[in-house]
Enzyme design. Structure first.
Site, PDB file in Angstrom:
ATOM      1  N   HIS A   1      -1.598   7.234 -11.388  1.00 35.93           N
ATOM      2  CA  HIS A   1      -2.911   7.450 -10.777  1.00 35.93           C
ATOM      3  C   HIS A   1      -4.002   7.420 -11.845  1.00 35.93           C
ATOM      4  CE1 HIS A   1      -3.448   8.048  -6.525  1.00 35.93           C
ATOM      5  NE2 HIS A   1      -4.496   8.846  -6.703  1.00 35.93           N
TER       6      HIS A   1
ATOM      7  N   ASP B   1     -10.937   7.093  -8.691  1.00 38.22           N
ATOM      8  CA  ASP B   1     -10.983   6.533  -7.340  1.00 38.22           C
ATOM      9  C   ASP B   1     -10.524   5.085  -7.429  1.00 38.22           C
ATOM     10  OD1 ASP B   1     -11.433   6.246  -4.636  1.00 38.22           O
ATOM     11  OD2 ASP B   1     -13.584   5.876  -4.838  1.00 38.22           O
TER      12      ASP B   1
ATOM     13  N   GLY C   1      -5.208   3.182  -5.087  1.00 36.34           N
ATOM     14  CA  GLY C   1      -4.434   2.435  -4.100  1.00 36.34           C
ATOM     15  C   GLY C   1      -4.829   0.976  -4.052  1.00 36.34           C
TER      16      GLY C   1
ATOM     17  N   VAL D   1      -6.255  -0.830  -6.482  1.00 38.24           N
ATOM     18  CA  VAL D   1      -5.793  -1.508  -7.696  1.00 38.24           C
ATOM     19  C   VAL D   1      -4.305  -1.834  -7.583  1.00 38.24           C
ATOM     20  CG1 VAL D   1      -5.329  -1.209 -10.160  1.00 38.24           C
ATOM     21  CG2 VAL D   1      -7.558  -0.577  -9.233  1.00 38.24           C
TER      22      VAL D   1
ATOM     23  N   TYR E   1       3.033   5.743   3.189  1.00 40.96           N
ATOM     24  CA  TYR E   1       2.767   6.995   2.489  1.00 40.96           C
ATOM     25  C   TYR E   1       4.034   7.852   2.371  1.00 40.96           C
ATOM     26  CZ  TYR E   1      -2.240   6.100   2.547  1.00 40.96           C
ATOM     27  OH  TYR E   1      -3.484   5.551   2.337  1.00 40.96           O
TER      28      TYR E   1
END
Length: 348
Positions: free
Chosen positions: A197, A201, A204, A206, A240
């Site tokens: 991560h 922001d 996801g 990227v 998810y």
């Protein structure tokens, strides 16, 4: 990078279901050359539709929505330069990142590329892009009442650059070795990238845009013709959940990557199944006027020119195309602006 530390042990025993799905993927990959050589017009049509679907779907997953579909298509196709809202700016940013990867010689994947993609995502907004997160972050689930639950704690901000550089080096070495299936290695790379991560922001987006690039670079070019992002959006709960199941124990080197890899390979296999069906439908033997009518109603962008149809349907004459457009205009299915070669058509 944890997925690449004990690679032979991790990927030494591939679940039978994943083996079957990889076979579907590789068979599908073998068919791409046939379509590329014999049906370039069909592929051009599929690619145009997939590009719009990829940009809109990947953005919608993050809650970035442009309600007017025709306007969204105009933005994606570069036919409007004025971006009115933050959502429109970020929609155009994903388009820029996707186009960069599909139209440029970016290889090999490197730290600068990842930062550049993030910079492109936010390049049309006032927010800074192309910088790793300045503070530690967490991945949370948000309930309907607004409360949040921490799902996962990524690596600390101070260690982000190290983890990213290590991940990229290990991925490149594993790909060069050629010991394991490239789709599994790409899936592991995306999983670790998502877990690290690296940004405040846009993580996801990227991850999804670089997934397309790595797959296409390895010869799995179906991502140009079928939107992987749309398939993910259509199965968001599974997406998810698979990520969540494969993050548990990651920091302690106890994570099980197979929930995610199973989902990842299954999604790619579904893309190849859709590719085969859509390509076959687009080359159907219906008469020429039926093919034009079907293209305009189901596949053409919201606003198009006669030349767009000519390119998508090689072998069909301009007079035939004009006959069909005139019929559709009389049926109030399309409207025309302008005359002659400068005329633009839009679906109603």
């Amino acid at each position: 990078m944890h997925g690449f530390t004990e690679l032979d042990t991790l990927l030494g025993s591939v679940p039978a279901r994943v083996v079957t799905l990889l076979r579907t993927v590789d068979i599908g990959q073998g068919s791409e050359g046939l379509y590329r050589n014999q049906l370039p017009g069909v592929l051009a049509s599929l690619a145009r539709r997939a590009r719009v679907a990829s940009v809109t779907a990947s953005s919608e997953i993050e809650g970035i929505v442009v309600p007017d579909q025709l306007r969204a298509e105009k933005i994606i196709e570069g036919r409007t330069m004025v971006l009115r809202t933050r959502s429109e700016q970020e929609l155009a940013g994903y388009r820029d990142a996707l186009d960069y990867l599909f139209q440029s010689s970016w290889q090999p994947v490197n730290l600068g590329l990842v930062l550049h993609l993030h910079r492109l995502l936010f390049g049309r907004t006032a927010s800074p892009g192309g910088q790793f997160k300045p503070h530690d972050n967490v991945v949370v689930d948000r309930a309907a009442d607004g409360s949040t639950t921490v799902r996962f704690r990524p690596v600390p901000a101070a260690r982000t650059e190290f983890y990213m550089a290590e991940l990229i080096d290990r991925f490149q070495a594993a790909m060069a070795a050629g010991t394991h299936h490239p789709v599994l290695l790409i899936g592991l790379f995306v999983l670790d990238l998502t877990i690290v991560h690296p940004f405040e922001d846009g993580n996801g987006r990227v991850a999804r845009v670089i997934t397309n690039a790595l797959l296409a670079d390895s010869g799995y070019e179906v991502v140009r013709y079928v939107s992987l992002e749309q398939l993910i959006a259509d199965s968001a709960d599974e997406y998810y959940q698979a990520l969540l199941n494969s993050t548990r124990g990651w920091h302690e080197h106890r994570a099980d990557p197979w929930p995610w890899l199973g989902y990842f390979v299954a999604t790619l296999a579904e893309a190849y199944r859709l590719f085969g069906r859509r390509a076959a439908a687009d080359r159907s033997t219906g008469n020429k006027q039926d093919r034009v009518r079907d293209y305009v109603r189901r596949q053409a962008p919201g606003v198009f020119r006669l030349a767009d149809i000519r390119q998508a349907l090689p072998g069909i004459s301009d007079p035939t195309i004009r006959i069909v457009l005139d019929q559709l205009r009389k049926d109030d299915i399309v409207a025309v602006d302008g005359v002659g070669r400068a005329a633009t058509w839009r679906r109603l």
